[in-house]
Each structure stands twice: as C-alpha cells, then as structure tokens.
Scaffold this motif. Structure first.
Motif, PDB file in Angstrom:
ATOM      1  N   ASP A  64       7.386 -42.030 -26.317  1.00 23.76           N
ATOM      2  CA  ASP A  64       8.330 -40.979 -25.928  1.00 23.76           C
ATOM      3  C   ASP A  64       7.660 -40.139 -24.834  1.00 23.76           C
ATOM      4  OD1 ASP A  64      10.196 -39.019 -25.662  1.00 23.76           O
ATOM      5  OD2 ASP A  64      10.235 -38.421 -27.775  1.00 23.76           O
ATOM      6  N   LEU A  65       7.533 -40.746 -23.660  1.00 24.66           N
ATOM      7  CA  LEU A  65       6.819 -40.088 -22.567  1.00 24.66           C
ATOM      8  C   LEU A  65       7.523 -38.826 -22.094  1.00 24.66           C
ATOM      9  CD1 LEU A  65       5.579 -43.083 -20.387  1.00 24.66           C
ATOM     10  CD2 LEU A  65       4.154 -41.318 -21.438  1.00 24.66           C
ATOM     11  N   SER A  66       8.838 -38.845 -22.108  1.00 21.19           N
ATOM     12  CA  SER A  66       9.593 -37.687 -21.635  1.00 21.19           C
ATOM     13  C   SER A  66       9.245 -36.438 -22.446  1.00 21.19           C
ATOM     14  CB  SER A  66      11.091 -37.968 -21.713  1.00 21.19           C
ATOM     15  OG  SER A  66      11.836 -36.827 -21.333  1.00 21.19           O
ATOM     16  N   ASP A  67       9.288 -36.569 -23.774  1.00 27.35           N
ATOM     17  CA  ASP A  67       8.982 -35.416 -24.627  1.00 27.35           C
ATOM     18  C   ASP A  67       7.499 -35.049 -24.578  1.00 27.35           C
ATOM     19  OD1 ASP A  67      11.551 -34.979 -25.355  1.00 27.35           O
ATOM     20  OD2 ASP A  67      11.398 -35.835 -27.361  1.00 27.35           O
ATOM     21  N   SER A  68       6.615 -36.042 -24.472  1.00 24.21           N
ATOM     22  CA  SER A  68       5.179 -35.743 -24.418  1.00 24.21           C
ATOM     23  C   SER A  68       4.858 -34.929 -23.162  1.00 24.21           C
ATOM     24  CB  SER A  68       4.359 -37.036 -24.447  1.00 24.21           C
ATOM     25  OG  SER A  68       4.547 -37.809 -23.271  1.00 24.21           O
ATOM     26  N   ILE A  69       5.497 -35.294 -22.059  1.00 24.96           N
ATOM     27  CA  ILE A  69       5.302 -34.537 -20.811  1.00 24.96           C
ATOM     28  C   ILE A  69       5.840 -33.112 -20.956  1.00 24.96           C
ATOM     29  CG2 ILE A  69       6.083 -34.353 -18.411  1.00 24.96           C
ATOM     30  CD1 ILE A  69       5.866 -37.427 -18.272  1.00 24.96           C
TER      31      ILE A  69
END
Length: 373
Positions: free
Chosen positions: A308-313
């Motif tokens: 979940d790269l979007s939320d991690s960013i």
C-alpha cells in the motif's frame, strides 16, 4: 527501520544549573549561570549550528567571557556544533587543547576567589560524552569503547556520591546520564553484531541498577529478537507489561510507557510478518502521541510491505508536515524517497521538490544527500 534509540543530550547546559536542587540553586535562569547561555540553548534547539560557531567566535574576540566555567560552556557548544556539522578533525584538535578533563584546573576549588565554597568539576557532561565518542568518527573504534566504559565508571561514581549525600535531584540527573552512556555502549556493540556482549551487559544491568527500567528490559527483548530468540523476547516484553501494572515506569511518562509496550508488540508481529497487526499497534501509539516518529516511520514501512505505497507515502508526508522538528531526520527521508522510487515514474522531480523544502526548514546538520538526487 527506525528503532528506539537513546535520547541524545543535545546541548551542554552546565551541570551546576540542572543537577542541583532547584529550590536552593543560586541560578534563576541559564543567563545567571553563564553569559547569554539561553541564546546558545535556543540556537542549538533550532539546529542553527553555524550561528553558534559565529556567536562563540564573537564572544571570544570581544572577551565577553570572564569566568573559567563560562569559557568551558562556550567551548562545549562550539565543539557540539562542530560535531553536528561533521567537522570531526577540528573537534579532535579542540578537545586536545583541554588535555586532561580531570585536571585540577577544571575544578571549582582551584579558583576559590571566583567560586567561594564550591567544589567539583566544571566540565559539562556533554563534553565528556563527545570526548568519548569522537575517536570513532576518526576510525578508532576501540578507543571510543574504552572511553565510554571509563565514562560509565565516572558517572556511576557521581551517582553513588550524590546518593550518599542525599542529593536526590542531582542523583536522578546522573542516573539518566548513566542510562544514556549504557545505551551508547550497547549501540556500538550492536552495530558490530556483538550480540553476546550486549546480552551479558544488559542482563548485568537489569540485575542491578536498571532492574526497574522498562526501557532497558525492552532493549533486552530487541537484542533477543536480533539473535532469533523469539520466546526470550516475548518474555522480556511481557515483563515490561507487568512492570506497568506494578507502576514501575522508570523515567517514562505514562504515554511513553504505553507506546513502548505497543512498539514491543509490533516488533513481535513484524518478525512473524503480520504487518496488519503491527500497523494496529503503531496506530495506537500515534493516537496517543502524534510525534512518535518511530511509530510513524514503522507504520509507513509496514504499509509498504503490504504493498500500500499510497498510504505509506501519506503517513510520512503528513508526519513531515505536522511535526517537522521530530520527523525530519535522515532515516525518515531515505524511506520516503525509496517509496517515491517504487511508486512513481517521475520520482526525480518529486524528490527534488522534497529536497527544496528540506533546504528551507532543515537544521544545519541535516544530510541532504539522503534524498539521493
């Protein structure tokens, strides 16, 4: 991944001001202790290390420092600023000019006309710690370890001395310094994977002075995790929770203790690759303390492992925006840039925007190369 690390003594505010009984101290403020010391403290808090060098240079040129301890206070801030700016060769030269830190010239009783009735060393603790650490920066690891162990003996001697005289406030200050030095020593051994030394050293401490320190018990659990002793780590972390029920929080506040417990649980989940459960634990930490940078960073990493790269960013970007003074460190920025590289084709432009923002708000000692542009 970010880990719990010892709180670094960021400024060498002199021992006489913070180690005595505040009700009987003759110093009402930092400026009562030393010429414009509060200004140096404020600059250090902001990370304005170059301004500190300028201020110290000006004070010396204009002969604004009159007493021996004032020269040592300014000397300490000057050395600390050089360390922060990674000018280690200059630090070594400065420290060499002092020769022996325990020389009688640095004792109050050697200057009875200036300090009537006072005794003891006027060398700030921060200066002793820098003296111990600087050889490592010059490739002399063993010398740093030798000096740290010597410093530990010195600090323990001060604890015993203060306790024997019934100086509780001062003894508590030196106990915190003891934990600080202990963590420095453990960190050095861990960095070279000397786990046996770390385990024996930590267990020895927990059998004596640090038996009521939940942070030290947690440190033992983290070491056990690194050598694959999952069951031993769980036992250590359970002991920490038991200490909380017995209200043995050590020097931690209630919120700090609860977050420590949650981070311990999260580490066990991480070892089992249960990232969803780890995220839950870190979210509890963040709800209590939005500036818990360890929880923020590790939650973002767990989300990345869950793809979940979007939320991690978003987690790291929001942290940098909300609490830049604590979140703006090289570890967080390196992790954020790695996520950009994984998530975006045009990651170079995004990282450049981040780098420009960092240049405006970061302290002087921030290593901008961590953006990897």
């Amino acid at each position: 991944m970010a880990t719990d690390s010892p709180p670094e003594d960021s400024t060498p505010a002199a021992d006489a001001f913070i180690a005595g009984d505040p009700l009987s101290s003759p110093f009402g403020s930092l400026n009562d202790l030393c010429y414009e010391l509060s200004s140096l403290q404020e600059l250090a808090t902001r990370g304005s290390w170059r301004s500190i060098l300028d201020k110290v240079s000006r004070a010396r040129k204009l002969s604004l420092l009159q007493k021996p301890h004032e020269h040592l206070c300014y000397f300490s801030y000057n050395v600390l600023a050089l360390v922060k700016l990674r000018r280690y060769g200059e630090v070594s030269e400065e420290l060499a000019s002092l020769e022996d830190l325990d020389h009688s010239i640095y004792q109050y009783e050697s200057h009875p006309d200036v300090y009537p009735g006072r005794s003891g060393s006027m060398i700030p603790f921060a200066l002793r710690w820098i003296h111990a650490e600087i050889p490592l920066k010059l490739g002399k690891r063993q010398e740093t370890l030798d000096r740290l162990y010597t410093l530990l003996d010195f600090v323990r001697g001060r604890v015993d001395e203060k306790e024997s005289k019934g100086l509780r406030v001062s003894a508590d200050v030196w106990k915190r310094r003891e934990v600080f030095v202990v963590n420095s020593i453990i960190s050095h051994h861990l960095s070279h994977k000397e786990f046996g030394v770390c385990l024996s050293f930590t267990r020895h401490l927990l059998s004596g002075r640090c038996r009521d320190d939940p942070a030290m018990v947690s440190k033992l659990g983290c070491i056990q995790l690194q050598i694959g002793d999952l069951e031993g780590a769980k036992e250590s972390f359970e002991l920490v929770e038991k200490m909380g029920k017995e209200e043995r929080l050590g020097s931690l506040s209630e919120i700090e203790f609860k977050n420590l417990v949650n981070r311990n649980k999260a580490l066990v989940y991480l070892v089992g690759k249960d990232y969803v459960s780890a995220v839950r634990e870190y979210e509890e930490c963040i709800e209590r303390d939005g500036s818990d940078v360890v929880a923020l960073n590790n939650k973002a990493l767990c989300l990345m492992y869950l793809r979940d790269l979007s939320d991690s960013i978003k987690v790291l970007e929001n942290a940098l925006e909300r609490v830049p003074t604590v979140a703006l460190n090289e570890t967080v920025v390196v992790n954020l840039c790695s996520m950009y590289e994984l998530a975006y084709v045009n990651h170079s432009d995004i990282k450049r925007t981040l780098s420009n923002w960092i240049a405006r708000v970061a302290p002087d000692d921030f290593d901008s190369s961590c953006t990897r542009i």
